[in-house]
Design a protein around this motif. Structure first.
Motif, PDB file in Angstrom:
ATOM      1  N   SER A 296       0.839  -1.201   0.000  1.00  0.00           N
ATOM      2  CA  SER A 296       0.000   0.000   0.000  1.00  0.00           C
ATOM      3  C   SER A 296       0.873   1.251   0.000  1.00  0.00           C
ATOM      4  CB  SER A 296      -0.936   0.009   1.208  1.00  0.00           C
ATOM      5  OG  SER A 296      -1.824  -1.078   1.151  1.00  0.00           O
ATOM      6  N   GLU A 297       1.967   1.219   0.782  1.00  0.00           N
ATOM      7  CA  GLU A 297       2.900   2.345   0.789  1.00  0.00           C
ATOM      8  C   GLU A 297       3.561   2.515  -0.583  1.00  0.00           C
ATOM      9  OE1 GLU A 297       5.568   1.411   3.929  1.00  0.00           O
ATOM     10  OE2 GLU A 297       4.232   2.138   5.532  1.00  0.00           O
ATOM     11  N   ARG A 298       3.875   1.388  -1.185  1.00  0.00           N
ATOM     12  CA  ARG A 298       4.458   1.440  -2.535  1.00  0.00           C
ATOM     13  C   ARG A 298       3.482   2.053  -3.523  1.00  0.00           C
ATOM     14  NH1 ARG A 298       6.323  -3.973  -5.812  1.00  0.00           N
ATOM     15  NH2 ARG A 298       6.670  -2.985  -7.847  1.00  0.00           N
ATOM     16  N   LEU A 299       2.198   1.655  -3.425  1.00  0.00           N
ATOM     17  CA  LEU A 299       1.173   2.246  -4.295  1.00  0.00           C
ATOM     18  C   LEU A 299       1.024   3.744  -4.042  1.00  0.00           C
ATOM     19  CD1 LEU A 299      -1.727  -0.376  -4.365  1.00  0.00           C
ATOM     20  CD2 LEU A 299      -0.418   0.443  -6.319  1.00  0.00           C
ATOM     21  N   THR A 300       1.014   4.109  -2.761  1.00  0.00           N
ATOM     22  CA  THR A 300       0.886   5.524  -2.405  1.00  0.00           C
ATOM     23  C   THR A 300       2.041   6.330  -2.984  1.00  0.00           C
ATOM     24  OG1 THR A 300      -0.246   4.948  -0.357  1.00  0.00           O
ATOM     25  CG2 THR A 300       0.706   7.149  -0.495  1.00  0.00           C
ATOM     26  N   SER A 301       3.262   5.783  -2.862  1.00  0.00           N
ATOM     27  CA  SER A 301       4.440   6.464  -3.401  1.00  0.00           C
ATOM     28  C   SER A 301       4.339   6.642  -4.905  1.00  0.00           C
ATOM     29  CB  SER A 301       5.693   5.658  -3.050  1.00  0.00           C
ATOM     30  OG  SER A 301       6.839   6.245  -3.618  1.00  0.00           O
ATOM     31  N   LEU A 302       3.867   5.584  -5.607  1.00  0.00           N
ATOM     32  CA  LEU A 302       3.729   5.660  -7.057  1.00  0.00           C
ATOM     33  C   LEU A 302       2.674   6.681  -7.455  1.00  0.00           C
ATOM     34  CD1 LEU A 302       4.403   4.617  -9.878  1.00  0.00           C
ATOM     35  CD2 LEU A 302       2.747   2.773  -9.535  1.00  0.00           C
ATOM     36  N   VAL A 303       1.548   6.679  -6.759  1.00  0.00           N
ATOM     37  CA  VAL A 303       0.480   7.638  -7.067  1.00  0.00           C
ATOM     38  C   VAL A 303       0.950   9.069  -6.823  1.00  0.00           C
ATOM     39  CG1 VAL A 303      -1.811   8.429  -6.380  1.00  0.00           C
ATOM     40  CG2 VAL A 303      -1.387   5.989  -6.693  1.00  0.00           C
ATOM     41  N   GLU A 304       1.677   9.275  -5.707  1.00  0.00           N
ATOM     42  CA  GLU A 304       2.211  10.603  -5.421  1.00  0.00           C
ATOM     43  C   GLU A 304       3.186  11.046  -6.515  1.00  0.00           C
ATOM     44  OE1 GLU A 304       1.616  12.926  -3.217  1.00  0.00           O
ATOM     45  OE2 GLU A 304      -0.033  11.766  -2.352  1.00  0.00           O
ATOM     46  N   GLU A 305       3.993  10.102  -6.985  1.00  0.00           N
ATOM     47  CA  GLU A 305       4.938  10.417  -8.055  1.00  0.00           C
ATOM     48  C   GLU A 305       4.201  10.814  -9.330  1.00  0.00           C
ATOM     49  OE1 GLU A 305       7.555   7.340 -10.001  1.00  0.00           O
ATOM     50  OE2 GLU A 305       9.043   8.320  -8.722  1.00  0.00           O
ATOM     51  N   PHE A 421       9.556   9.853 -18.917  1.00  0.00           N
ATOM     52  CA  PHE A 421       9.278   8.520 -19.472  1.00  0.00           C
ATOM     53  C   PHE A 421      10.538   7.739 -19.837  1.00  0.00           C
ATOM     54  CE2 PHE A 421       5.488  10.949 -21.397  1.00  0.00           C
ATOM     55  CZ  PHE A 421       4.786  10.852 -20.223  1.00  0.00           C
ATOM     56  N   TYR A 422      11.719   8.368 -19.722  1.00  0.00           N
ATOM     57  CA  TYR A 422      12.920   7.679 -20.202  1.00  0.00           C
ATOM     58  C   TYR A 422      13.437   6.702 -19.155  1.00  0.00           C
ATOM     59  CZ  TYR A 422      17.126   6.947 -22.961  1.00  0.00           C
ATOM     60  OH  TYR A 422      18.111   6.389 -23.736  1.00  0.00           O
ATOM     61  N   LYS A 423      13.685   5.454 -19.594  1.00  0.00           N
ATOM     62  CA  LYS A 423      14.249   4.433 -18.710  1.00  0.00           C
ATOM     63  C   LYS A 423      15.430   3.787 -19.430  1.00  0.00           C
ATOM     64  CE  LYS A 423      12.032   1.661 -16.135  1.00  0.00           C
ATOM     65  NZ  LYS A 423      11.203   0.548 -15.667  1.00  0.00           N
ATOM     66  N   ALA A 424      16.613   3.890 -18.817  1.00  0.00           N
ATOM     67  CA  ALA A 424      17.794   3.298 -19.429  1.00  0.00           C
ATOM     68  C   ALA A 424      17.798   1.783 -19.267  1.00  0.00           C
ATOM     69  CB  ALA A 424      19.061   3.902 -18.819  1.00  0.00           C
ATOM     70  N   ASN A 425      17.179   1.296 -18.190  1.00  0.00           N
ATOM     71  CA  ASN A 425      17.158  -0.148 -17.913  1.00  0.00           C
ATOM     72  C   ASN A 425      15.721  -0.572 -17.666  1.00  0.00           C
ATOM     73  OD1 ASN A 425      17.490  -2.770 -17.045  1.00  0.00           O
ATOM     74  ND2 ASN A 425      19.254  -2.302 -15.729  1.00  0.00           N
ATOM     75  N   ALA A 426      15.132  -1.189 -18.672  1.00  0.00           N
ATOM     76  CA  ALA A 426      13.711  -1.560 -18.575  1.00  0.00           C
ATOM     77  C   ALA A 426      13.478  -2.756 -17.672  1.00  0.00           C
ATOM     78  CB  ALA A 426      13.162  -1.854 -19.970  1.00  0.00           C
ATOM     79  N   SER A 427      14.551  -3.455 -17.290  1.00  0.00           N
ATOM     80  CA  SER A 427      14.386  -4.661 -16.470  1.00  0.00           C
ATOM     81  C   SER A 427      14.157  -4.336 -14.999  1.00  0.00           C
ATOM     82  CB  SER A 427      15.623  -5.557 -16.612  1.00  0.00           C
ATOM     83  OG  SER A 427      16.779  -4.899 -16.111  1.00  0.00           O
ATOM     84  N   VAL A 428      14.411  -3.093 -14.596  1.00  0.00           N
ATOM     85  CA  VAL A 428      14.245  -2.678 -13.205  1.00  0.00           C
ATOM     86  C   VAL A 428      12.942  -1.902 -13.085  1.00  0.00           C
ATOM     87  CG1 VAL A 428      15.251  -1.390 -11.290  1.00  0.00           C
ATOM     88  CG2 VAL A 428      16.741  -2.603 -12.902  1.00  0.00           C
ATOM     89  N   ARG A 429      12.196  -2.189 -11.997  1.00  0.00           N
ATOM     90  CA  ARG A 429      10.907  -1.521 -11.818  1.00  0.00           C
ATOM     91  C   ARG A 429      11.112  -0.012 -11.668  1.00  0.00           C
ATOM     92  NH1 ARG A 429      10.004   0.018  -6.608  1.00  0.00           N
ATOM     93  NH2 ARG A 429      11.399  -0.862  -5.000  1.00  0.00           N
ATOM     94  N   GLY A 430      10.093   0.714 -12.087  1.00  0.00           N
ATOM     95  CA  GLY A 430      10.137   2.174 -11.999  1.00  0.00           C
ATOM     96  C   GLY A 430       9.314   2.776 -13.116  1.00  0.00           C
ATOM     97  N   SER A 431       8.801   3.976 -12.881  1.00  0.00           N
ATOM     98  CA  SER A 431       7.910   4.621 -13.856  1.00  0.00           C
ATOM     99  C   SER A 431       8.653   5.399 -14.918  1.00  0.00           C
ATOM    100  CB  SER A 431       6.948   5.573 -13.126  1.00  0.00           C
ATOM    101  OG  SER A 431       7.676   6.617 -12.480  1.00  0.00           O
ATOM    102  N   GLY A 432       9.891   5.800 -14.634  1.00  0.00           N
ATOM    103  CA  GLY A 432      10.638   6.594 -15.607  1.00  0.00           C
ATOM    104  C   GLY A 432      10.379   8.085 -15.513  1.00  0.00           C
ATOM    105  N   ILE A 433       9.690   8.525 -14.464  1.00  0.00           N
ATOM    106  CA  ILE A 433       9.409   9.962 -14.312  1.00  0.00           C
ATOM    107  C   ILE A 433      10.019  10.529 -13.031  1.00  0.00           C
ATOM    108  CG2 ILE A 433       7.281   9.877 -15.661  1.00  0.00           C
ATOM    109  CD1 ILE A 433       5.732   9.819 -13.033  1.00  0.00           C
ATOM    110  N   GLY A 434      10.600   9.651 -12.216  1.00  0.00           N
ATOM    111  CA  GLY A 434      11.133  10.099 -10.931  1.00  0.00           C
ATOM    112  C   GLY A 434      12.210  11.148 -11.075  1.00  0.00           C
ATOM    113  N   LEU A 435      13.220  10.893 -11.913  1.00  0.00           N
ATOM    114  CA  LEU A 435      14.309  11.847 -12.091  1.00  0.00           C
ATOM    115  C   LEU A 435      13.856  13.123 -12.780  1.00  0.00           C
ATOM    116  CD1 LEU A 435      17.477   9.738 -12.985  1.00  0.00           C
ATOM    117  CD2 LEU A 435      17.029  11.079 -10.922  1.00  0.00           C
ATOM    118  N   ALA A 436      12.820  13.038 -13.634  1.00  0.00           N
ATOM    119  CA  ALA A 436      12.281  14.243 -14.266  1.00  0.00           C
ATOM    120  C   ALA A 436      11.690  15.175 -13.204  1.00  0.00           C
ATOM    121  CB  ALA A 436      11.216  13.867 -15.301  1.00  0.00           C
ATOM    122  N   VAL A 437      10.956  14.574 -12.228  1.00  0.00           N
ATOM    123  CA  VAL A 437      10.387  15.366 -11.133  1.00  0.00           C
ATOM    124  C   VAL A 437      11.498  15.911 -10.244  1.00  0.00           C
ATOM    125  CG1 VAL A 437       8.880  15.301  -9.110  1.00  0.00           C
ATOM    126  CG2 VAL A 437       8.216  14.077 -11.198  1.00  0.00           C
TER     127      VAL A 437
END
Length: 472
Positions: A296-305, A421-437
Motif C-alpha cells: 500500500s505504501e508502494r502504491l501511495t508512493s507511485l500515485v504521489e509520483e 518517461f525515459y528508462k535506461a534499464n527496462a528490467s528494473v521496476r520504476g515509472s521513468g518519471i522520478g528523475l524528471a520530477v
C-alpha cells in the motif's frame, strides 16, 4: 496547374511583371530610337539650308519671275543629293516652280511652307504623308528677301520609309531579345520553383502521414543543404522525436500498469489468504498484513509520483518555501534507507559534516529529491554493493553526492535519464518519471543536478544547492 499553387503565383506575379517591364522597355526604346533617327534626318535637312542656297537666290536688283525661275532650275540641276532627297523651289506666290523629281506636284500639301513664312527662323519641318501615301519629312527654308516681300522658299523632302523599316527591324530585334529573355527566365524560374515545390509536396505528404498516425513516415531524398533541406531534416528529426516520445509513453503506460498491478495482486492474494482463516496461523496473518501495508505504501508512493509529474507538466508543482536545513533533510532520508540496506544486504555509507546548511526551500520536496535518488541507487545496486552519501558546504553552496556501485548507465542513455518517461534499464521496476520530477524540484530551488556513470561500475549523482552563509 492549381490556381493557388506556388508555380501559378510565380507565373502570375513574377513572370507577368517581367513581361510588363520588358514591354515598357521596348516601347520607351522604340520611341527613343525613332526620335534619334528622325532628329538625324532633321539635322540632315537643316544642313542643306546653307550659303549654297544663298548663292543661287541672293538679293539683287533683278528679282523678276523669269530670273527667279532660271535660278530655280539651275539650283535643282546642280543639286547633288537627288538620290537621297527631293527638292522643290517655291515662288513668292507659293507655287512650286520646279522639283528635282520632275513630276507634277499638284494636290500636294506642304504645311511646313506656311509655318516657315511666319517663323522667326524662316524654317519649319513637317512629318506626314504625301498624296501617294509615302511618309516623308520635309523642311521649308525661306529665301532671303528685302523688307516684308516674300521671295519664295526651297523645300527639301526625304522619304522616311527606309528609316521606318530600320526602326521596325530594331523593334523586332528587341522583341526577339525580349522573347529569349522571357523564355530563359521561364525555364530557369520553373526549374527553380519546381526545386522548391517538389520537396514541399514531399513535406506535405509526409506531414499528412504523420498526422494520420504513421510516425515512421520520413521525407526521403530531400536533398540540398539549403533551407528546404534543413526543413526536411528538421521534420524528419521531429517525426523521430515524436515516435520516441510515443514509444516512451507506451512503455510508461505499460510500466505504470505493471507497477500498479504487482502490489494490487500481492494485496489481493494476502487478503484472500487471511480471509480464509485469520486465526489459525497468527504469524502468517501478521506477515500478510505487513505485506499489504508495504505494498500500500508502494502504491501511495507511485500515485504521489504520478500526481507530482502531472502537476509539473501543468505548471502546478507547488513549493511551500520556508527556512530549512538541507543536511537535516538529507539525514532523515538516509535514515529511512538504513533498514532497507540491512534487509537487501547492501552497505550504506554516510559521511556528512556537522556544519548546518540553511537555505530557503520546501523541506518535503528536498527530502523527496534525496529519497528518489537513494531509491534509484538501491534499485540498480546488487546485494553486496555499496551506496555512499557525502555532503560538504563551502562558498555559499552545499554539494551532496550519492554514489553507488550498481550496473551504471550506458553513455548513450546518460543525457536523457532526466527526461520524462525515459528508462535506461527496462528490467528494473520504476515509472521513468522520478528523475524528471527531481530535476524540476532542484531547478525550482536554483540548484543543479548532474549524473556521471560508468557502465558496469556505478553511478554518481551530484546535487548542488545555494545556501545562506553562516557565521563560524
Amino acid at each position: 496547374m492549381a490556381k493557388k499553387s506556388i508555380t501559378a503565383r510565380w507565373v502570375l506575379n513574377t513572370l507577368c511583371a517581367i513581361i510588363f517591364v520588358l514591354f515598357c522597355i521596348i516601347i520607351v526604346a522604340s520611341v527613343l530610337f525613332k526620335e534619334q533617327y528622325y532628329e538625324a534626318v532633321r539635322v540632315t535637312l537643316d544642313s542643306r539650308a546653307t550659303n549654297v542656297v544663298l548663292s543661287y537666290f541672293s538679293i539683287s536688283n533683278d528679282n523678276s519671275d523669269d530670273t527667279f525661275n532660271l535660278r530655280a532650275k539651275q539650283f535643282v540641276e546642280d543639286f547633288s543629293d537627288k538620290s537621297v532627297m527631293e527638292v522643290w523651289v517655291i515662288d513668292r506666290s507659293g507655287n512650286v516652280v520646279v522639283s528635282s523629281s520632275g513630276f507634277s506636284v499638284e494636290n500636294e500639301k506642304y504645311p511646313d511652307y506656311a509655318e516657315a513664312r511666319i517663323s522667326d527662323t524662316g524654317k519649319a519641318t513637317w512629318v506626314g504623308r504625301m498624296s501617294s501615301g509615302e511618309k516623308v519629312m520635309a523642311l521649308s527654308y525661306m529665301l532671303p528677301s528685302s523688307g516684308d516681300q516674300n521671295s519664295g522658299a526651297v523645300r527639301y523632302i526625304i522619304s522616311l520609309s527606309d528609316i521606318d523599316s530600320q526602326l521596325i527591324r530594331v523593334i523586332l530585334l528587341m522583341c526577339f531579345i525580349a522573347v529569349v529573355i522571357i523564355a530563359f527566365v521561364t525555364v530557369s524560374g520553373l526549374f527553380f520553383v519546381r526545386s522548391i515545390v517538389r520537396p514541399v509536396k514531399k513535406i506535405n505528404e509526409t506531414a499528412i502521414k504523420i498526422a494520420k498516425g504513421d510516425l515512421s513516415a520520413r521525407i526521403e531524398d530531400a536533398g540540398g543543404d539549403d533551407e528546404i533541406g534543413q526543413l526536411c531534416e528538421s521534420i524528419n528529426n521531429m517525426a523521430h522525436e515524436i515516435n520516441e516520445s510515443e514509444r516512451m509513453k507506451n512503455e510508461f503506460i505499460s510500466t505504470v500498469s505493471h507497477e500498479l498491478r504487482t502490489p494490487l495482486t500481492a494485496e489481493k492474494g494476502w487478503g484472500e489468504t487471511i480471509l480464509e482463516d485469520p486465526i489459525k496461523d497468527e504469524a502468517l496473518t501478521k506477515r500478510g498484513l505487513n505485506v499489504i501495508i508495504s505494498e500500500s505504501e508502494r502504491l501511495t508512493s507511485l500515485v504521489e509520483e504520478l500526481l507530482d509529474f502531472s502537476r509539473m507538466e501543468n505548471g502546478n508543482l507547488t513549493m511551500r518555501m520556508s527556512s530549512m536545513d538541507v543536511l537535516a533533510e538529507l539525514d532523515e532520508a538516509v535514515f529511512v534507507f538504513k533498514d532497507r540496506s540491512v534487509r537487501e544486504g547492501k552497505e550504506l555509507l554516510y559521511n556528512v559534516s556537522e556544519v548546518p546548511a540553511p537555505m530557503t526551500g520546501d523541506p518535503n520536496r528536498i527530502k523527496q529529491v534525496f529519497v528518489n535518488i537513494l531509491d534509484n541507487s538501491f534499485k540498480y545496486t546488487e546485494a553486496g554493493g555499496t551506496i555512499s552519501v557525502t555532503a560538504k558546504a563551502e562558498k555559499g553552496f552545499v554539494t551532496i553526492t550519492i554514489a553507488d556501485t550498481g550496473c551504471g548507465i550506458p553513455s548513450a542513455d546518460l543525457p536523457y535519464v532526466t527526461e520524462k518517461f525515459y528508462k535506461a534499464n527496462a528490467s528494473v521496476r520504476g515509472s521513468g518519471i522520478g528523475l524528471a520530477v527531481v530535476n524540476e524540484i532542484v531547478k525550482r530551488h536554483n540548484g543543479t543536478l548532474s549524473l556521471n556513470s560508468i557502465e558496469g561500475r556505478g553511478t554518481t549523482v551530484t546535487v548542488v544547492f545555494p545556501i545562506q552563509q553562516t557565521q563560524q
